[in-house]
Design a protein around this motif. Structure first.
Motif, PDB file in Angstrom:
ATOM      1  N   ALA A  54       1.404 -11.633   0.571  1.00 51.34           N
ATOM      2  CA  ALA A  54       0.391 -10.969  -0.256  1.00 51.34           C
ATOM      3  C   ALA A  54       0.408  -9.458  -0.001  1.00 51.34           C
ATOM      4  CB  ALA A  54      -0.994 -11.543   0.039  1.00 51.34           C
ATOM      5  N   LEU A  55       0.671  -9.053   1.225  1.00 45.34           N
ATOM      6  CA  LEU A  55       0.777  -7.621   1.549  1.00 45.34           C
ATOM      7  C   LEU A  55       1.945  -7.001   0.785  1.00 45.34           C
ATOM      8  CD1 LEU A  55       0.085  -5.040   3.142  1.00 45.34           C
ATOM      9  CD2 LEU A  55       1.452  -5.962   5.032  1.00 45.34           C
ATOM     10  N   PHE A  56       3.095  -7.672   0.804  1.00 46.90           N
ATOM     11  CA  PHE A  56       4.270  -7.156   0.088  1.00 46.90           C
ATOM     12  C   PHE A  56       3.991  -7.075  -1.414  1.00 46.90           C
ATOM     13  CE2 PHE A  56       7.015  -9.221   3.594  1.00 46.90           C
ATOM     14  CZ  PHE A  56       6.817  -8.138   4.421  1.00 46.90           C
ATOM     15  N   ALA A  57       3.311  -8.092  -1.945  1.00 53.08           N
ATOM     16  CA  ALA A  57       2.984  -8.089  -3.379  1.00 53.08           C
ATOM     17  C   ALA A  57       2.036  -6.947  -3.705  1.00 53.08           C
ATOM     18  CB  ALA A  57       2.364  -9.432  -3.768  1.00 53.08           C
ATOM     19  N   TYR A  58       1.043  -6.716  -2.854  1.00 56.22           N
ATOM     20  CA  TYR A  58       0.088  -5.633  -3.068  1.00 56.22           C
ATOM     21  C   TYR A  58       0.816  -4.286  -3.090  1.00 56.22           C
ATOM     22  CZ  TYR A  58      -3.383  -2.079  -2.006  1.00 56.22           C
ATOM     23  OH  TYR A  58      -4.132  -0.930  -2.028  1.00 56.22           O
ATOM     24  N   ILE A  59       1.669  -4.051  -2.108  1.00 52.29           N
ATOM     25  CA  ILE A  59       2.392  -2.772  -2.034  1.00 52.29           C
ATOM     26  C   ILE A  59       3.285  -2.615  -3.256  1.00 52.29           C
ATOM     27  CG2 ILE A  59       4.144  -1.459  -0.766  1.00 52.29           C
ATOM     28  CD1 ILE A  59       2.882  -2.638   1.814  1.00 52.29           C
ATOM     29  N   GLY A  60       3.991  -3.680  -3.621  1.00 51.09           N
ATOM     30  CA  GLY A  60       4.873  -3.626  -4.792  1.00 51.09           C
ATOM     31  C   GLY A  60       4.127  -3.309  -6.075  1.00 51.09           C
ATOM     32  N   LYS A  61       2.911  -3.820  -6.189  1.00 48.35           N
ATOM     33  CA  LYS A  61       2.103  -3.593  -7.396  1.00 48.35           C
ATOM     34  C   LYS A  61       1.491  -2.192  -7.420  1.00 48.35           C
ATOM     35  CE  LYS A  61      -2.049  -5.258  -9.664  1.00 48.35           C
ATOM     36  NZ  LYS A  61      -3.386  -5.660  -9.272  1.00 48.35           N
TER      37      LYS A  61
END
Length: 144
Positions: A54-61
């Motif tokens: 979820a952290l990686f997805a947040y940063i990517g978004k």
């Protein structure tokens, strides 16, 4: 002459007495941590809501590639450090190592905007924890 024989014997006695005490439990070490300073390692590390993915997805978004960095062809990793507070909020955000071109500022903006984390714990109690996060910038290869 007796002195030379005595030294190896003392070593043997000391070694055997240490081995005989292998069941003795040492008392816990004294707490030497300054309560004003955040921990760097704790029994239960802080966690972004939803975990690492979820952290990686947040940063990517949320992360936007700065125009200056695109124009200058800047790629690399920005290392951001911050503190996860006892209540899970984020504070003291700064760049440990940057790459310029606006990437450092953008990484800090994204980290400051993160939702509250699950706080870190030491001995079952929520504590302040310093966290380092690498954020990678990579330009997409142009299609020919």
């Amino acid at each position: 002459m007796k002195f030379r024989l005595l030294l190896p014997f003392l070593g043997l006695v000391a070694a055997s007495s240490l081995n005989a005490q292998h069941d003795v439990i040492a008392p816990p070490m004294e707490e030497t941590h300054d309560p004003k300073e955040p921990f760097t390692m704790v029994e239960e590390m802080p966690e972004f809501p939803g975990g690492q993915q979820a952290l990686f997805a947040y940063i990517g978004k949320e992360l936007k590639y700065p125009e200056q960095a695109i124009e200058d062809g800047i790629e690399g990793v920005v290392f951001v450090t911050f503190v996860v507070e006892k209540d899970g909020s984020i504070s003291t955000v700064s760049v440990l190592r940057g790459i310029g071109g606006g990437c450092d500022e953008e990484a800090v903006r994204v980290v400051r905007g993160m939702p509250n984390w699950k706080p870190g714990k030491q001995r079952g109690e929520a504590v302040r924890v310093k966290y380092n996060l690498p954020i990678r910038y990579k330009l997409a290869a142009e299609k020919k």
